[in-house]
Design an enzyme around this catalytic site. Sequence first.
Site, PDB file in Angstrom:
ATOM      1  CD  GLU A  48      -1.860  -3.527   1.749  1.00  0.00           C
ATOM      2  OE1 GLU A  48      -0.885  -2.972   1.212  1.00  0.00           O
ATOM      3  OE2 GLU A  48      -1.743  -4.323   2.691  1.00  0.00           O
ATOM      4  CE  LYS A 121       0.198  -7.383   3.409  1.00  0.00           C
ATOM      5  NZ  LYS A 121       0.366  -5.951   3.754  1.00  0.00           N
ATOM      6  CB  CYS A 163       0.960  -4.984  -0.223  1.00  0.00           C
ATOM      7  SG  CYS A 163       2.029  -3.553  -0.007  1.00  0.00           S
TER       8      CYS A 163
END
Length: 282
Positions: A48, A121, A163
């Site tokens: 990321e 995300k 993440c």
Amino acid sequence: MANLMAAEWQLSALQWCSAPEPAANLQQVRSFLQQLPSFKQHLVVLPECALIFGGPEGWQHRYQEPLGQGHWQQQLVDLACEFQIFLLLGSFPTQSADPKRFSASSLLFSPDGRLLADYQKLHLFDVEVADNTGSYRESDSTMAGEKVTLADCQGLKLGLTICYDVRFPGLMQQLATLGMQVLAVPSAFTKVTGAAHWHSLLRARAIETQCFVVAPNQTGVHANGRETFGHSLIIDPYGRVLADAGVEPGWISCRIDLNELTAVRQAMPLWQHNRFKCELTP
Ligand SMILES: O=C(O)CNC(=O)[C@H](CS)NC(=O)CCC(=O)C(=O)O
């Protein structure tokens, strides 16, 4: 035989302590790519924020680009072509509908220079952590995505997540329903939460979905003092850790055989036994 060959992939994860400036990080990526084993079907995953990390507040905004356009995305296209790899840029700031915030986009580039897939995300890290940053407010700078994204990487079904997404198993179940074979979790996991949860979360996702997992993480102390955990992982569909990068900058790389998915799933047919199959939202 042709099928067996197509089932073999090289999976690589790169790990280092990203700097705020993209140029320095690109140099790092290039030098790792020169060291990697070469294989016809090779997926290389970057963490990321691989190109831009640890700058002052608002730093990522100055680099944001329209999706699929712009100087920095072109640099990744060029690397994918030069090294003949599928290259997943863990996240990059792309323009969103909100002028004040960008989308954290995971971008998959092909060896023939195309943007094969993009994912924004879904879960933003607005969390208190007992470290020297203390309070993380990702939603101040980032607009959350809306779509679950399974990429078709030359026949390899790749689940795209980033993440903090790893803490939401409903997302992985949806990806599994869509046919995921490999789960990508590019990360900038904190040192504190990583020590507590990183290996457990990733192994659980591999075991539950019976997929391979590739999870490159940032490592070290960044320019703004943030500390990340390292320990990039490649995990097999039985939950075995195939490679752990430790805390130093470097890379891990494994040859995987997608036929293993069938063997694991036949022996333990979780999908058939599951009484809680998720409904896909349109
Ligand atoms: O904001 C940026 O500059 C880049 N983005 C990140 O570093 C993101 C959001 S702050 N990090 C995480 O999601 C860590 C999750 C994590 O560590 C956990 O789930 O425990």
